[in-house]
Design a protein around this motif. Structure first.
Motif, PDB file in Angstrom:
ATOM      1  N   ASN A  66       0.817  -1.214   0.000  1.00 56.77           N
ATOM      2  CA  ASN A  66       0.000   0.000   0.000  1.00 56.77           C
ATOM      3  C   ASN A  66       0.854   1.269   0.000  1.00 56.77           C
ATOM      4  O   ASN A  66       0.463   2.290  -0.581  1.00 56.77           O
ATOM      5  CB  ASN A  66      -0.942  -0.001   1.203  1.00 56.77           C
ATOM      6  CG  ASN A  66      -2.030  -1.045   1.071  1.00 56.77           C
ATOM      7  OD1 ASN A  66      -2.461  -1.382  -0.035  1.00 56.77           O
ATOM      8  ND2 ASN A  66      -2.465  -1.583   2.201  1.00 56.77           N
ATOM      9  N   ALA A  67       2.002   1.208   0.633  1.00 61.44           N
ATOM     10  CA  ALA A  67       2.878   2.383   0.648  1.00 61.44           C
ATOM     11  C   ALA A  67       3.347   2.738  -0.758  1.00 61.44           C
ATOM     12  O   ALA A  67       3.532   3.910  -1.085  1.00 61.44           O
ATOM     13  CB  ALA A  67       4.063   2.138   1.560  1.00 61.44           C
ATOM     14  N   LYS A  68       3.523   1.719  -1.586  1.00 63.47           N
ATOM     15  CA  LYS A  68       3.963   1.942  -2.972  1.00 63.47           C
ATOM     16  C   LYS A  68       2.794   2.001  -3.940  1.00 63.47           C
ATOM     17  O   LYS A  68       2.997   2.149  -5.147  1.00 63.47           O
ATOM     18  CB  LYS A  68       4.925   0.834  -3.393  1.00 63.47           C
ATOM     19  CG  LYS A  68       6.231   0.831  -2.620  1.00 63.47           C
ATOM     20  CD  LYS A  68       7.159  -0.260  -3.128  1.00 63.47           C
ATOM     21  CE  LYS A  68       8.486  -0.222  -2.383  1.00 63.47           C
ATOM     22  NZ  LYS A  68       9.406  -1.301  -2.853  1.00 63.47           N
ATOM     23  N   LYS A  69       1.579   1.837  -3.424  1.00 62.68           N
ATOM     24  CA  LYS A  69       0.373   1.841  -4.272  1.00 62.68           C
ATOM     25  C   LYS A  69       0.527   0.844  -5.411  1.00 62.68           C
ATOM     26  O   LYS A  69       0.206   1.138  -6.585  1.00 62.68           O
ATOM     27  CB  LYS A  69       0.089   3.246  -4.801  1.00 62.68           C
ATOM     28  CG  LYS A  69      -0.167   4.272  -3.701  1.00 62.68           C
ATOM     29  CD  LYS A  69      -0.440   5.651  -4.263  1.00 62.68           C
ATOM     30  CE  LYS A  69      -0.627   6.665  -3.138  1.00 62.68           C
ATOM     31  NZ  LYS A  69      -0.879   8.026  -3.648  1.00 62.68           N
ATOM     32  N   THR A  70       0.984  -0.322  -5.055  1.00 65.42           N
ATOM     33  CA  THR A  70       1.304  -1.330  -6.053  1.00 65.42           C
ATOM     34  C   THR A  70       0.715  -2.675  -5.658  1.00 65.42           C
ATOM     35  O   THR A  70       0.736  -3.051  -4.478  1.00 65.42           O
ATOM     36  CB  THR A  70       2.833  -1.457  -6.210  1.00 65.42           C
ATOM     37  OG1 THR A  70       3.376  -0.194  -6.605  1.00 65.42           O
ATOM     38  CG2 THR A  70       3.184  -2.493  -7.270  1.00 65.42           C
TER      39      THR A  70
END
Length: 117
Positions: free
Chosen positions: A75-79
């Motif tokens: 989620n931090a990398k939106k990946t």
């Protein structure tokens, strides 16, 4: 503007592995609250669901990839990722990531996976 960008496809021999990635941008509120899905479409066939990961990290797989594919998210990398192992020629397809926000479904442009026998 919501955008999904897949990458990681390519040519691999049967039995090999690939890891697909899908980076999201323009997601309202937070990427983490949305389920993310992988679909695929082979030539002459309908697009079919492959794997889903919920906002809480629960996963679901199509029977034909269970035990071979793993969906995950950062989620931090939106990946969102799709780790594909033990690939078969019948896995060859364009792979898409998608998400539903409100009443609208968003799709990436897809990434081609080719599996040689």
């Amino acid at each position: 503007q919501v955008q999904l960008q897949e990458s990681g496809g390519g040519l691999v021999q049967a039995g090999g592995s690939l890891r697909l990635s899908c980076i999201a941008s323009g997601i309202p509120i937070s990427f983490s609250i949305y389920a993310m899905n992988w679909y695929r479409q082979a030539p002459g066939k309908q697009r079919e669901p492959v794997a889903t990961i919920t906002s809480g990290g629960r996963t679901n797989y199509a029977d034909f990839v269970k035990g071979r594919f793993t969906v995950s998210r950062d989620n931090a990398k939106k990946t969102v990722y799709l780790q594909m192992n033990s690939l078969k020629p019948e896995d060859a397809a364009v792979y898409y990531c998608t998400t539903q926000i409100g009443s609208k479904a968003y799709w990436g442009q897809g990434t081609q996976v080719t599996v040689s026998s």
